[in-house]
Design a protein around this motif. Structure first.
Motif, PDB file in Angstrom:
ATOM      1  N   PRO A 102       0.926  -1.024  -0.421  1.00  0.00           N
ATOM      2  CA  PRO A 102       0.002   0.325  -0.059  1.00  0.00           C
ATOM      3  C   PRO A 102       0.966   1.655  -0.216  1.00  0.00           C
ATOM      4  O   PRO A 102       0.828   2.484  -0.190  1.00  0.00           O
ATOM      5  CB  PRO A 102      -0.969   0.351   1.805  1.00  0.00           C
ATOM      6  N   ALA A 103       2.311   0.644   0.978  1.00  0.00           N
ATOM      7  CA  ALA A 103       2.273   2.057   1.121  1.00  0.00           C
ATOM      8  C   ALA A 103       4.003   2.566  -0.068  1.00  0.00           C
ATOM      9  O   ALA A 103       4.645   3.923  -0.022  1.00  0.00           O
ATOM     10  CB  ALA A 103       3.036   2.329   2.449  1.00  0.00           C
ATOM     11  N   TRP A 104       3.946   1.369  -1.033  1.00  0.00           N
ATOM     12  CA  TRP A 104       4.771   1.642  -1.475  1.00  0.00           C
ATOM     13  C   TRP A 104       4.241   0.454  -3.546  1.00  0.00           C
ATOM     14  O   TRP A 104       4.650  -0.088  -3.464  1.00  0.00           O
ATOM     15  CB  TRP A 104       6.212   0.202  -0.686  1.00  0.00           C
ATOM     16  N   PRO A 105       4.228   1.739  -3.872  1.00  0.00           N
ATOM     17  CA  PRO A 105       4.014   1.063  -5.220  1.00  0.00           C
ATOM     18  C   PRO A 105       4.692   1.035  -6.088  1.00  0.00           C
ATOM     19  O   PRO A 105       5.852   0.891  -6.270  1.00  0.00           O
ATOM     20  CB  PRO A 105       3.186   2.486  -5.871  1.00  0.00           C
ATOM     21  N   THR A 106       4.421   0.587  -7.274  1.00  0.00           N
ATOM     22  CA  THR A 106       5.888  -0.313  -8.489  1.00  0.00           C
ATOM     23  C   THR A 106       6.579   0.849  -8.798  1.00  0.00           C
ATOM     24  O   THR A 106       8.113   1.008  -8.951  1.00  0.00           O
ATOM     25  CB  THR A 106       4.741  -0.696  -9.245  1.00  0.00           C
ATOM     26  N   ASP A 107       6.420   2.525  -8.895  1.00  0.00           N
ATOM     27  CA  ASP A 107       6.361   3.002  -9.533  1.00  0.00           C
ATOM     28  C   ASP A 107       7.823   3.781  -8.314  1.00  0.00           C
ATOM     29  O   ASP A 107       9.358   3.731  -8.142  1.00  0.00           O
ATOM     30  CB  ASP A 107       5.891   4.395  -9.704  1.00  0.00           C
ATOM     31  N   LYS A 108       7.354   3.279  -7.297  1.00  0.00           N
ATOM     32  CA  LYS A 108       8.053   3.704  -5.926  1.00  0.00           C
ATOM     33  C   LYS A 108       9.529   2.740  -5.907  1.00  0.00           C
ATOM     34  O   LYS A 108      10.315   2.953  -5.855  1.00  0.00           O
ATOM     35  CB  LYS A 108       7.805   3.767  -4.189  1.00  0.00           C
ATOM     36  N   LEU A 109       8.827   1.617  -5.964  1.00  0.00           N
ATOM     37  CA  LEU A 109       9.761   0.075  -5.671  1.00  0.00           C
ATOM     38  C   LEU A 109      11.174   0.609  -7.160  1.00  0.00           C
ATOM     39  O   LEU A 109      11.952  -0.107  -6.720  1.00  0.00           O
ATOM     40  CB  LEU A 109       9.530  -1.244  -5.794  1.00  0.00           C
ATOM     41  N   LYS A 110      10.809   0.819  -7.864  1.00  0.00           N
ATOM     42  CA  LYS A 110      11.551   0.580  -9.143  1.00  0.00           C
ATOM     43  C   LYS A 110      12.784   1.416  -9.440  1.00  0.00           C
ATOM     44  O   LYS A 110      13.896   1.783  -9.672  1.00  0.00           O
ATOM     45  CB  LYS A 110      10.657   1.157 -10.623  1.00  0.00           C
ATOM     46  N   THR A 111      12.497   3.127  -7.738  1.00  0.00           N
ATOM     47  CA  THR A 111      13.867   3.501  -8.043  1.00  0.00           C
ATOM     48  C   THR A 111      14.762   2.985  -7.135  1.00  0.00           C
ATOM     49  O   THR A 111      15.563   3.434  -7.069  1.00  0.00           O
ATOM     50  CB  THR A 111      13.386   5.040  -7.665  1.00  0.00           C
ATOM     51  N   TYR A 112      14.349   1.474  -6.414  1.00  0.00           N
ATOM     52  CA  TYR A 112      15.645   0.971  -5.433  1.00  0.00           C
ATOM     53  C   TYR A 112      16.085  -0.263  -6.414  1.00  0.00           C
ATOM     54  O   TYR A 112      16.881  -0.971  -5.725  1.00  0.00           O
ATOM     55  CB  TYR A 112      14.948   0.675  -3.815  1.00  0.00           C
ATOM     56  N   ASP A 113      15.764  -0.374  -7.945  1.00  0.00           N
ATOM     57  CA  ASP A 113      16.165  -1.332  -8.680  1.00  0.00           C
ATOM     58  C   ASP A 113      18.410  -1.077  -8.559  1.00  0.00           C
ATOM     59  O   ASP A 113      18.302  -0.122  -8.399  1.00  0.00           O
ATOM     60  CB  ASP A 113      15.978  -0.956  -9.643  1.00  0.00           C
ATOM     61  N   GLY A 114      18.120  -2.565  -8.020  1.00  0.00           N
ATOM     62  CA  GLY A 114      20.284  -2.244  -8.275  1.00  0.00           C
ATOM     63  C   GLY A 114      20.340  -1.713  -6.674  1.00  0.00           C
ATOM     64  O   GLY A 114      22.036  -2.091  -6.755  1.00  0.00           O
ATOM     65  N   ARG A 115      19.692  -2.037  -5.970  1.00  0.00           N
ATOM     66  CA  ARG A 115      20.351  -1.010  -4.878  1.00  0.00           C
ATOM     67  C   ARG A 115      20.176  -2.407  -3.174  1.00  0.00           C
ATOM     68  O   ARG A 115      20.157  -3.345  -2.909  1.00  0.00           O
ATOM     69  CB  ARG A 115      19.661   0.378  -4.688  1.00  0.00           C
TER      70      ARG A 115
END
Length: 156
Positions: A102-115
């Protein structure tokens, strides 16, 4: 040579003895027992470890540390698209599929790719497909079950 009927006196023990609990054939001597214990086996390395910070109120809650990765899904009908697995976290114990929360939609999770991240999540099984939805089927004709995943509740 003409066929002759079988003598019933030797067939009777073969059929009646097992009914009475007696062996029909002489028993063979038992193999000697060994005193060496069976070798211990360790769990496979690619299995998911138990939760780091499991909440006593929610046994499915866990905290995972590792590298978050995003894999885009091709816009075609496929088993991968049906399953919908886009996010994964690679931990020291294996790879765990993640689902947006709910607080972590797809777009927000994509920014953490590879971290490298620490994720608080809860295990969930996606619902079965809707009747109007296309889906792959199992051998028995039921809809294929989607992969269980950990729904992201927090990320740092």
């Amino acid at each position: 040579m003409p066929l002759q009927p079988l003598a019933s006196h030797w067939l009777a023990p073969l059929f009646i003895a097992p009914l009475l609990g007696c062996p029909a054939a002489p028993s063979l001597p038992a193999a000697p027992e060994t005193s060496t214990p069976a070798p211990e086996t360790s769990p496979p390395r690619d299995t998911v470890s138990p939760p780091l910070d499991a909440s006593p109120l929610d046994p499915a809650s866990r905290a995972l540390a590792g590298r978050l990765s995003y894999r885009s899904l091709d816009p075609v009908k496929s088993v991968e698209a049906y399953d919908g697995l886009e996010f994964f976290i690679a931990t020291s114990a294996g790879t765990v599929p993640l689902a947006p929360g709910p607080a972590w939609p797809t777009d927000k999770l994509k920014t953490y790719d590879g971290r490298d991240v620490r994720v608080r999540c809860t295990m969930m099984t996606p619902p079965p497909p809707r009747p109007d939805e296309s889906y792959p089927i199992e051998a028995d004709g039921r809809p294929m079950a989607r992969t269980a995943r950990c729904q992201v509740l927090g990320l740092e």
